[in-house]
Enzyme design. Sequence first.
Site, PDB file in Angstrom:
ATOM      1  N   HIS A 323       0.857  -1.191   0.000  1.00 48.05           N
ATOM      2  CA  HIS A 323       0.000   0.000   0.000  1.00 48.05           C
ATOM      3  C   HIS A 323       0.887   1.234   0.000  1.00 48.05           C
ATOM      4  CE1 HIS A 323      -3.151   2.831   1.143  1.00 48.05           C
ATOM      5  NE2 HIS A 323      -3.997   1.888   0.781  1.00 48.05           N
ATOM      6  N   ASP A 381      -8.020  -5.250   0.099  1.00 45.42           N
ATOM      7  CA  ASP A 381      -8.504  -6.103  -1.001  1.00 45.42           C
ATOM      8  C   ASP A 381      -8.183  -7.569  -0.825  1.00 45.42           C
ATOM      9  OD1 ASP A 381      -7.589  -3.279  -2.710  1.00 45.42           O
ATOM     10  OD2 ASP A 381      -9.627  -4.085  -2.790  1.00 45.42           O
TER      11      ASP A 381
HETATM   12  C1  SDX Z   1      -6.237   0.113  -2.807  1.00 48.96           C
HETATM   13  O1  SDX Z   1      -4.427   4.678  -2.030  1.00 48.96           O
HETATM   14  C2  SDX Z   1      -5.328   4.027  -1.402  1.00 48.96           C
HETATM   15  O2  SDX Z   1      -5.701   4.387  -0.266  1.00 48.96           O
HETATM   16  C3  SDX Z   1      -5.921   2.823  -2.133  1.00 48.96           C
HETATM   17  C4  SDX Z   1      -6.941   2.011  -1.325  1.00 48.96           C
HETATM   18  C5  SDX Z   1      -8.218   2.803  -1.073  1.00 48.96           C
HETATM   19  O3  SDX Z   1      -8.945   2.424  -0.154  1.00 48.96           O
HETATM   20  O4  SDX Z   1      -8.533   3.722  -1.881  1.00 48.96           O
HETATM   21  O5  SDX Z   1      -6.399   1.608  -0.091  1.00 48.96           O
HETATM   22  C6  SDX Z   1      -7.369   0.758  -2.113  1.00 48.96           C
HETATM   23  O6  SDX Z   1      -5.979   0.438  -3.942  1.00 48.96           O
HETATM   24  C7  SDX Z   1      -5.361  -0.871  -2.042  1.00 48.96           C
HETATM   25  C8  SDX Z   1      -4.126  -1.352  -2.869  1.00 48.96           C
HETATM   26  C9  SDX Z   1      -4.619  -2.463  -3.791  1.00 48.96           C
HETATM   27  N1  SDX Z   1      -3.567  -2.817  -4.767  1.00 48.96           N
HETATM   28  C10 SDX Z   1      -2.940  -4.030  -4.690  1.00 48.96           C
HETATM   29  O7  SDX Z   1      -3.099  -4.882  -3.804  1.00 48.96           O
HETATM   30  C11 SDX Z   1      -2.010  -4.290  -5.861  1.00 48.96           C
HETATM   31  C12 SDX Z   1      -0.665  -4.844  -5.341  1.00 48.96           C
HETATM   32  N2  SDX Z   1       0.026  -3.746  -4.664  1.00 48.96           N
HETATM   33  C13 SDX Z   1       1.006  -2.974  -5.398  1.00 48.96           C
HETATM   34  O8  SDX Z   1       0.657  -2.780  -6.742  1.00 48.96           O
HETATM   35  C14 SDX Z   1       1.490  -1.739  -4.634  1.00 48.96           C
HETATM   36  O9  SDX Z   1       1.754  -2.155  -3.369  1.00 48.96           O
HETATM   37  C15 SDX Z   1       0.606  -0.516  -4.590  1.00 48.96           C
HETATM   38  C16 SDX Z   1       0.190  -0.038  -5.944  1.00 48.96           C
HETATM   39  C17 SDX Z   1      -0.588  -0.756  -3.763  1.00 48.96           C
HETATM   40  C18 SDX Z   1       1.468   0.588  -3.932  1.00 48.96           C
HETATM   41  O10 SDX Z   1       2.432   0.930  -4.836  1.00 48.96           O
HETATM   42  P1  SDX Z   1       3.541   2.034  -4.429  1.00 48.96           P
HETATM   43  O11 SDX Z   1       3.196   2.777  -3.230  1.00 48.96           O
HETATM   44  O12 SDX Z   1       3.843   2.823  -5.655  1.00 48.96           O
HETATM   45  O13 SDX Z   1       4.697   1.147  -3.978  1.00 48.96           O
HETATM   46  P2  SDX Z   1       5.797   0.661  -4.928  1.00 48.96           P
HETATM   47  O14 SDX Z   1       5.158   0.098  -6.163  1.00 48.96           O
HETATM   48  O15 SDX Z   1       6.793   1.751  -5.066  1.00 48.96           O
HETATM   49  O16 SDX Z   1       6.418  -0.574  -4.110  1.00 48.96           O
HETATM   50  C19 SDX Z   1       7.448  -0.355  -3.205  1.00 48.96           C
HETATM   51  C20 SDX Z   1       8.315  -1.605  -3.364  1.00 48.96           C
HETATM   52  C21 SDX Z   1       8.705  -1.870  -4.815  1.00 48.96           C
HETATM   53  O17 SDX Z   1       9.941  -2.563  -4.774  1.00 48.96           O
HETATM   54  P3  SDX Z   1      11.292  -1.651  -5.093  1.00 48.96           P
HETATM   55  O18 SDX Z   1      11.037  -0.989  -6.450  1.00 48.96           O
HETATM   56  O19 SDX Z   1      11.372  -0.659  -3.970  1.00 48.96           O
HETATM   57  O20 SDX Z   1      12.408  -2.664  -5.101  1.00 48.96           O
HETATM   58  O21 SDX Z   1       7.562  -2.761  -2.931  1.00 48.96           O
HETATM   59  C22 SDX Z   1       7.387  -3.647  -4.034  1.00 48.96           C
HETATM   60  C23 SDX Z   1       7.669  -2.857  -5.306  1.00 48.96           C
HETATM   61  O22 SDX Z   1       8.188  -3.713  -6.311  1.00 48.96           O
HETATM   62  N3  SDX Z   1       5.999  -4.062  -3.991  1.00 48.96           N
HETATM   63  C24 SDX Z   1       5.567  -5.312  -4.190  1.00 48.96           C
HETATM   64  C25 SDX Z   1       4.171  -5.241  -4.033  1.00 48.96           C
HETATM   65  N4  SDX Z   1       3.811  -3.986  -3.765  1.00 48.96           N
HETATM   66  C26 SDX Z   1       4.941  -3.258  -3.752  1.00 48.96           C
HETATM   67  N5  SDX Z   1       6.234  -6.458  -4.488  1.00 48.96           N
HETATM   68  C27 SDX Z   1       5.462  -7.553  -4.613  1.00 48.96           C
HETATM   69  N6  SDX Z   1       4.125  -7.594  -4.456  1.00 48.96           N
HETATM   70  C28 SDX Z   1       3.451  -6.452  -4.172  1.00 48.96           C
HETATM   71  N7  SDX Z   1       2.143  -6.480  -4.021  1.00 48.96           N
END
Ligand code: SDX
Length: 446
Positions: A323, A381
């Site tokens: 998140h 989720d």
């Molecule tokens: C919702 O914003 C909100 O409040 C949203 C929400 C709401 O109520 O409105 O809470 C609802 O959208 C919840 C999130 C649902 N999405 C998912 O479950 C999809 C999987 N999650 C990821 O796509 C990600 O965690 C996000 C999109 C939720 C957050 O992305 P960020 O903040 O841009 O974080 P990031 O992509 O920069 O990740 C940081 C690191 C990265 O690694 P590095 O580049 O630092 O090496 O963590 C890794 C990412 O690769 N990472 C994951 C991961 N999520 C982040 N690695 C594996 N699996 C994951 N799910």
Amino acid sequence: MTAIPKKNTPANTNTTDKHYVTLIDHQTGRQFDFPILSGTQGPDVIDVRRLYADTGYFTFDPGFTSTASCDSTITFIDGDEGILSHRGYAIEDLAEHSDFMDVSYLLLNGDLPNPAQKKDFLHSITHHTMVHEQIHNFFKGFRRDAHPMAVMCGVVGALSAFYHDSLDIHDPKQRVIASHRLIAKMPTLAAMAYKYSIGQPFVYPRNDLSYAENFLHMTFSVPCEPYTVNPVTARAMDRIFILHADHEQNASTSTVRLAGSTGANPFACIAAGIASLWGPAHGGANEAVLKMLDHIGSVKNIPEFIKRAKDKDDPFRLMGFGHRVYKNFDPRATVMRKTCHEVLDALGVGNNEQLKLAMELERIALEDPYFIEKKLYPNVDFYSGIILKAMGFPVTMFTVLFALARTVGWIGQWKEMIEDPAQRISRPRQRYIGEPPRAYKPLHRR
Ligand code: SDX
């Protein structure tokens, strides 16, 4: 350029704030002071509204990781502590003791309703649940296998063609009626999208049912026989709506605010929010979690998928984990997990294979150094899809339910923005990294 916090009154701002930062441009030696503003809770902010005018520089923050886009009094999130509150009330208390209409009134009006206020609010919402009969025709233009989110984008935007008496965003009365119409009609339209996809007739709302009961009735009843809403399912549905109601300045809420800042009508703004929520990185994650669990298939395959989730060269991510704000458990996920066990046990499917797979996936992920180091915890989720599937919803309806619930948050944030005297059109800038000026090349010389 260096930022130095200082304690005396800044020279170049019109504030009496004693707390501010000084930016020093090491190329020119110029110094610029910017006030630091405090909120009720959460991080202080550096007020950079005059940055470009005073320095000629933009800030640069793709994804808005460090940017506060507005003042708001509606929702507070502390990502490190795993805290979520609405108007000061903890989400755990609201989920346990309130219902979705209570929370809707709270988000719209600033406090929980007293009995008279709740009665009036319920009466207004209940008596706006029907949609214009002409709207039935919009559904007939879609293929039966259209994704319900595509249908919702279309029909919610179309509402602006029907309710001309609630389009003047500067009239407080019209803002209220538009808000109530959207909250009231989203369940009706969502149920219609589902019925259309399975070729069953639309079911009209009933005024003797609660908000969640009415939605389940419109979704799962058929004209051929009586239908009784399961009270356990109704309570779980209501709680799921509460958990999804609002969440500060997430992507879809920011979309609604940006669209609303141009003066667009509320129905069009909510349609924009639905489109933004659809993405698998946002509201589409609940559908993606179920598809991921189906793809993993069994507990023995979990290590391979955990490995893929950690592989930078593999686009696979563990859906339902991570998140932008929560670097601790998403408090909604904790309530959702508890509700998941309650509902599945009550429905007699407690030994649900997918639930067992999800719990084992959660256990393994939370012990894995990668997930620990990157603070990737289950989000709202992760469990919601398992409950919704057990309640009888197809996977394609999961994000529609998220949009149904989030409509009150979107419209509450829209209303707060419209009523902010400092409100102006949102128009971010950019850092241009394209071609420098060049002479035009006529066709014969290209
Ligand atoms: C919702 O914003 C909100 O409040 C949203 C929400 C709401 O109520 O409105 O809470 C609802 O959208 C919840 C999130 C649902 N999405 C998912 O479950 C999809 C999987 N999650 C990821 O796509 C990600 O965690 C996000 C999109 C939720 C957050 O992305 P960020 O903040 O841009 O974080 P990031 O992509 O920069 O990740 C940081 C690191 C990265 O690694 P590095 O580049 O630092 O090496 O963590 C890794 C990412 O690769 N990472 C994951 C991961 N999520 C982040 N690695 C594996 N699996 C994951 N799910």
